[in-house]
Design a protein around this motif. Structure first.
Motif, PDB file in Angstrom:
ATOM      1  N   TYR A 496       1.515 -13.063  -2.691  1.00 26.88           N
ATOM      2  CA  TYR A 496       1.814 -11.675  -3.063  1.00 26.88           C
ATOM      3  C   TYR A 496       0.661 -10.812  -2.552  1.00 26.88           C
ATOM      4  CZ  TYR A 496       3.318  -7.774  -5.974  1.00 26.88           C
ATOM      5  OH  TYR A 496       3.771  -6.556  -6.420  1.00 26.88           O
ATOM      6  N   ASN A 497       0.842 -10.227  -1.378  1.00 27.58           N
ATOM      7  CA  ASN A 497      -0.290  -9.609  -0.690  1.00 27.58           C
ATOM      8  C   ASN A 497      -0.080  -8.111  -0.448  1.00 27.58           C
ATOM      9  OD1 ASN A 497      -2.397  -8.949   0.949  1.00 27.58           O
ATOM     10  ND2 ASN A 497      -1.726 -10.184   2.704  1.00 27.58           N
ATOM     11  N   PRO A 498      -0.765  -7.262  -1.217  1.00 22.52           N
ATOM     12  CA  PRO A 498      -0.590  -5.810  -1.062  1.00 22.52           C
ATOM     13  C   PRO A 498      -1.004  -5.301   0.319  1.00 22.52           C
ATOM     14  CG  PRO A 498      -1.876  -6.324  -3.030  1.00 22.52           C
ATOM     15  CD  PRO A 498      -1.724  -7.593  -2.264  1.00 22.52           C
ATOM     16  N   VAL A 499      -1.874  -6.053   1.011  1.00 25.11           N
ATOM     17  CA  VAL A 499      -2.292  -5.557   2.324  1.00 25.11           C
ATOM     18  C   VAL A 499      -1.666  -6.364   3.471  1.00 25.11           C
ATOM     19  CG1 VAL A 499      -4.394  -4.445   1.516  1.00 25.11           C
ATOM     20  CG2 VAL A 499      -4.500  -6.828   2.228  1.00 25.11           C
ATOM     21  N   HIS A 500      -0.544  -6.962   3.225  1.00 21.05           N
ATOM     22  CA  HIS A 500       0.201  -7.567   4.337  1.00 21.05           C
ATOM     23  C   HIS A 500       0.561  -6.434   5.298  1.00 21.05           C
ATOM     24  CE1 HIS A 500       3.482  -9.308   6.605  1.00 21.05           C
ATOM     25  NE2 HIS A 500       3.179 -10.514   6.111  1.00 21.05           N
ATOM     26  N   PRO A 501       0.424  -6.647   6.612  1.00 24.87           N
ATOM     27  CA  PRO A 501       0.694  -5.542   7.555  1.00 24.87           C
ATOM     28  C   PRO A 501       2.061  -4.892   7.350  1.00 24.87           C
ATOM     29  CG  PRO A 501      -0.285  -7.409   8.706  1.00 24.87           C
ATOM     30  CD  PRO A 501      -0.049  -7.865   7.292  1.00 24.87           C
ATOM     31  N   ALA A 502       3.063  -5.670   6.980  1.00 22.74           N
ATOM     32  CA  ALA A 502       4.400  -5.086   6.795  1.00 22.74           C
ATOM     33  C   ALA A 502       4.414  -4.112   5.618  1.00 22.74           C
ATOM     34  CB  ALA A 502       5.419  -6.205   6.560  1.00 22.74           C
ATOM     35  N   VAL A 503       3.730  -4.483   4.551  1.00 20.00           N
ATOM     36  CA  VAL A 503       3.662  -3.607   3.372  1.00 20.00           C
ATOM     37  C   VAL A 503       2.922  -2.325   3.746  1.00 20.00           C
ATOM     38  CG1 VAL A 503       2.717  -3.383   1.034  1.00 20.00           C
ATOM     39  CG2 VAL A 503       3.731  -5.561   1.766  1.00 20.00           C
ATOM     40  N   LEU A 504       1.794  -2.495   4.459  1.00 24.59           N
ATOM     41  CA  LEU A 504       0.999  -1.324   4.820  1.00 24.59           C
ATOM     42  C   LEU A 504       1.776  -0.369   5.724  1.00 24.59           C
ATOM     43  CD1 LEU A 504      -2.564  -2.839   5.309  1.00 24.59           C
ATOM     44  CD2 LEU A 504      -1.572  -1.692   3.319  1.00 24.59           C
ATOM     45  N   GLN A 505       2.556  -0.935   6.651  1.00 27.67           N
ATOM     46  CA  GLN A 505       3.363  -0.070   7.542  1.00 27.67           C
ATOM     47  C   GLN A 505       4.320   0.778   6.721  1.00 27.67           C
ATOM     48  OE1 GLN A 505       3.469   0.052  10.892  1.00 27.67           O
ATOM     49  NE2 GLN A 505       2.073  -1.624  11.397  1.00 27.67           N
ATOM     50  N   LEU A 506       4.994   0.144   5.764  1.00 28.56           N
ATOM     51  CA  LEU A 506       5.982   0.869   4.957  1.00 28.56           C
ATOM     52  C   LEU A 506       5.310   1.942   4.106  1.00 28.56           C
ATOM     53  CD1 LEU A 506       8.309  -2.092   3.843  1.00 28.56           C
ATOM     54  CD2 LEU A 506       8.717  -0.405   5.638  1.00 28.56           C
ATOM     55  N   GLY A 529      -3.979   1.603  -9.249  1.00 27.84           N
ATOM     56  CA  GLY A 529      -5.062   1.464 -10.227  1.00 27.84           C
ATOM     57  C   GLY A 529      -6.068   0.398  -9.836  1.00 27.84           C
ATOM     58  N   ASP A 530      -5.902  -0.151  -8.635  1.00 25.53           N
ATOM     59  CA  ASP A 530      -6.803  -1.211  -8.172  1.00 25.53           C
ATOM     60  C   ASP A 530      -7.912  -0.563  -7.339  1.00 25.53           C
ATOM     61  OD1 ASP A 530      -8.041  -3.245  -6.815  1.00 25.53           O
ATOM     62  OD2 ASP A 530      -6.193  -4.327  -6.324  1.00 25.53           O
ATOM     63  N   VAL A 531      -9.137  -0.584  -7.875  1.00 26.96           N
ATOM     64  CA  VAL A 531     -10.221   0.135  -7.191  1.00 26.96           C
ATOM     65  C   VAL A 531     -10.487  -0.398  -5.777  1.00 26.96           C
ATOM     66  CG1 VAL A 531     -11.453   0.988  -9.222  1.00 26.96           C
ATOM     67  CG2 VAL A 531     -11.937  -1.298  -8.371  1.00 26.96           C
ATOM     68  N   SER A 532     -10.103  -1.642  -5.533  1.00 26.12           N
ATOM     69  CA  SER A 532     -10.362  -2.163  -4.183  1.00 26.12           C
ATOM     70  C   SER A 532      -9.370  -1.572  -3.180  1.00 26.12           C
ATOM     71  CB  SER A 532     -10.306  -3.696  -4.174  1.00 26.12           C
ATOM     72  OG  SER A 532      -8.991  -4.122  -4.407  1.00 26.12           O
ATOM     73  N   MET A 533      -8.361  -0.850  -3.656  1.00 29.96           N
ATOM     74  CA  MET A 533      -7.356  -0.253  -2.766  1.00 29.96           C
ATOM     75  C   MET A 533      -7.538   1.262  -2.624  1.00 29.96           C
ATOM     76  SD  MET A 533      -5.324  -2.559  -1.723  1.00 29.96           S
ATOM     77  CE  MET A 533      -5.605  -4.285  -2.020  1.00 29.96           C
ATOM     78  N   THR A 534      -8.424   1.851  -3.422  1.00 24.98           N
ATOM     79  CA  THR A 534      -8.515   3.322  -3.462  1.00 24.98           C
ATOM     80  C   THR A 534      -8.830   3.899  -2.088  1.00 24.98           C
ATOM     81  OG1 THR A 534      -9.351   3.080  -5.702  1.00 24.98           O
ATOM     82  CG2 THR A 534      -9.566   5.250  -4.705  1.00 24.98           C
ATOM     83  N   ARG A 535      -9.820   3.344  -1.419  1.00 23.54           N
ATOM     84  CA  ARG A 535     -10.235   3.903  -0.120  1.00 23.54           C
ATOM     85  C   ARG A 535      -9.103   3.812   0.895  1.00 23.54           C
ATOM     86  NH1 ARG A 535     -13.932   0.392   1.789  1.00 23.54           N
ATOM     87  NH2 ARG A 535     -15.045   1.763   3.193  1.00 23.54           N
ATOM     88  N   LEU A 536      -8.422   2.676   0.888  1.00 24.66           N
ATOM     89  CA  LEU A 536      -7.341   2.505   1.860  1.00 24.66           C
ATOM     90  C   LEU A 536      -6.221   3.523   1.607  1.00 24.66           C
ATOM     91  CD1 LEU A 536      -6.109   0.875   4.189  1.00 24.66           C
ATOM     92  CD2 LEU A 536      -5.060  -0.616   2.478  1.00 24.66           C
TER      93      LEU A 536
END
Ligand code: PEP
Ligand code: MG
Length: 586
Positions: A496-506, A529-536
């Motif tokens: 379950y990967n939030p930064v899979h390229p396909a997810v990021l593209q969408l 709410g995940d601080v490791s994702m805020t910048r992205l």
């Protein structure tokens, strides 16, 4: 001896306490701490119930005897004897008394706690005949509980399920709940309860059980396989909600180390709380909207306390769950929505229409959702369910429209994918308005939004932008459906990967298209709410985040340190990378 069980970290912090093992079938048993003066009354309540069950069994035996003579049903008669014997069992009664006197558990909780202890002993027996007596014991306990449910309690269970805050509970012993599984509705029931942490054997990081645990802002670990079997009733345990680890029977050295970690966490929270009134503005002057995800009207208090500038997601399905099959009517829903809107004091409230199904089943008999065995995540869920039950949907729409007369409401529709669903939904909203007009009932304006949480929707964003005022990206489901990973299944949680390229593209294209049309777009999944994702997310152009109140201040802290201008070129490189995760720490 200390041992550890590894699971998935779902809610931050450290909890240290005694384990309370609760069997899945007994989660609905009341759990609260009684006052010292009520201890004798609880023991009496139990004795009374036990005597009533003994009398009940005696009566059955008598009936059997009269009906068919002494030896007509030898097996049944022997079974009833076993039940009577178990009822008088010294280990059961002294154990139950121990939990009431030493821990001040209410009678039902004390009984089920002791059941767990004895059931374990039965499980460990070599003799299959004796092992099977566990089922008899469970039946006896069930009978006692039934009598206690029927009888008026001498001590009323506290409304919120707890008689005080856990840290200052009457006995002063912090308690953590260990269960095989907890449904989101069970979890909600434990909100404001005596427990200071949760561990379950099953569950994924974005399962709704984990989401509710996060909203409670106490340490929790899910997917800790075997925990409910390995841990014993009353063991000392440490939950490390940051690492997703459960430490059982910790050594004094470990206890000292984790107590220190716990204290440092509290200091950090205290420090963060000073950011409450600081506007969420990046170094380059971009104002970011930080909204709250809530499950119940009373959650607006924590939303405001965290400095949220509105509610970005009210998961209304929680109003429909755990109600013994009776759905809330229009009046009850209207009151809940009005309370929420008024509670937010003029700030906008985004109300999502009911999203039942998948890991949020309705009570049995309350309506049809897909059966477990036919993959409910892909089945009759969210808007699909509402369109299949238009009468229920209209009740909800009318209640929301009426509440909109009391403050700004944004209506959010979950899980849309088809143009036909959009047309049907809009037609039903119109019908609800007509019904209210026809009856002369007051209602207010709504801004309409669609959740983008199915890849098909993310790939047809212009369709949604044509029909709706705003979009909200549900990354929990968008990831689940893009990667074909059941979000509630811990056995595939590593994929379950939030930064899979396909997810990021969408994600990126949905944000970019909405912004190009000048329409607001929010992320309301756990990623926000995940601080490791805020910048992205900032780098991808997101300016509106919705998350549990407990996460708002930590995300705000990140935002205050960011220059969004610099982040956007970096985010573009993450977007085209083969392994985006490798760039995330840059
Ligand atoms: C999502 O899917 O990201 C979302 C916010 O909705 P839920 O978690 O309730 O499915
Ligand atoms: Mg969703």
């Amino acid at each position: 001896m200390t041992f550890t069980v590894h699971g998935l970290a779902v809610s931050r912090g450290i909890a240290i306490g005694r384990a309370v093992i609760v069997a899945s079938s007994r989660i609905d048993v009341a759990h609260y701490i009684v006052k010292p003066a009520q201890v004798a009354g609880e023991i009496e309540r139990l004795r009374h119930a036990r005597d009533a069950v003994a009398a009940e069994i005696g009566k059955i035996q008598q009936g059997l005897h009269e009906l068919s003579g002494a030896d007509a049903h030898p097996e049944l008669s022997a079974l009833l004897d076993v039940h009577l014997m178990l009822l008088q069992d010294e280990q059961l009664s002294s154990g139950v008394k121990h939990w009431i006197v030493e821990r001040q558990y209410n009678a039902e909780w004390a009984l089920t706690s002791q059941l767990e202890v004895i059931a374990r002993q039965f499980d460990e027996m070599e003799d299959p005949y004796l092992r099977e007596r566990k089922a008899d014991l469970e039946q006896v306990v069930e009978r006692i509980l039934r009598v206690m449910r029927g009888a008026a309690s001498a001590v009323a269970a506290p409304a919120a399920g707890g008689d005080g805050d856990p840290a200052s509970g009457t006995t002063g012993v912090p308690l953590v709940l260990v269960a095989h599984d907890l449904s989101p509705a069970d979890m909600l029931q434990f909100k404001q309860s005596v427990f200071t942490g949760f561990v379950t054997d099953v569950g994924g990081k974005t399962s709704h059980t984990a989401i509710v645990a996060r909203s409670m802002d106490i340490p929790a670990v899910v997917g800790a396989r075997g925990a409910s079997h390995l841990v014993r009733q009353d063991d000392w345990v440490i939950i490390d909600g940051d690492a997703g680890v459960l430490l059982v029977d910790p050594s004094p050295m470990l206890l000292a180390e984790y107590s220190d970690k716990q204290r440092r966490g509290e200091v950090e929270r205290e420090r963060l709380s000073r950011l409450k009134n600081t506007p969420a503005v990046s170094l380059d002057g971009q104002r970011i909207e930080l909204l709250a995800n809530i499950e119940q009207p009373q959650d607006v208090v924590s939303a405001l306390n965290a400095g949220a500038v509105g509610v970005g997601l009210f998961r209304t399905e929680f109003l429909f769950m755990g109600r013994a099959g009776k759905l809330p009517d229009e009046e009850e829903q209207f009151e809940a929505y009005r309370r929420t809107v008024e509670g937010m004091q003029g700030l906008p409230v985004t109300i999502r229409t009911i999203d039942v199904g998948a890991d949020k089943p309705l009570d049995r008999g309350a309506g049809r959702t897909s059966d477990d065995h036919i993959n409910p995540a892909m089945g009759l869920r969210a808007i699909r369910w509402s369109l299949a039950e238009p009468a229920v949907f209209l009740v909800q729409l009318r209640a929301i429209l009426r509440a909109a007369a009391y403050g700004p409401i944004h209506l959010l529709i979950p899980m849309l994918a088809h143009a036909s669903e959009i047309r049907q939904t809009l037609a039903l909203i119109e019908r609800a308005r007509e019904q209210l007009s026809a009856s002369g009932t007051e209602y207010g304006p709504l801004r309409l939004g669609a959740m983008i949480e199915i890849p098909a929707a993310a790939l047809t964003v212009p369709l949604f932008l044509r029909h709706f005022d705003f979009l909200s990206i549900g990354t929990n489901d968008l990831i689940q459906y893009t990667l074909a990973i059941d979000r509630a299944d811990e056995s595939v949680a590593h994929l379950y990967n939030p930064v899979h390229p396909a997810v990021l593209q969408l994600l990126a294209s949905t944000i970019a298209q909405s912004r190009a049309q000048g329409k607001p777009v929010t992320v309301c999944g756990e990623m926000a709410g995940d601080v490791s994702m805020t910048r992205l997310l900032l780098g991808l152009g997101l300016r509106s985040f919705s998350m549990h109140p407990a996460q708002i201040l930590a995300v705000k802290q990140q935002i205050l340190r960011c220059d969004t201008g610099k982040l956007s070129s970096w985010a573009q490189s993450v977007l085209v990378a083969e392994d985006p995760a490798a760039l995330m720490t840059d």
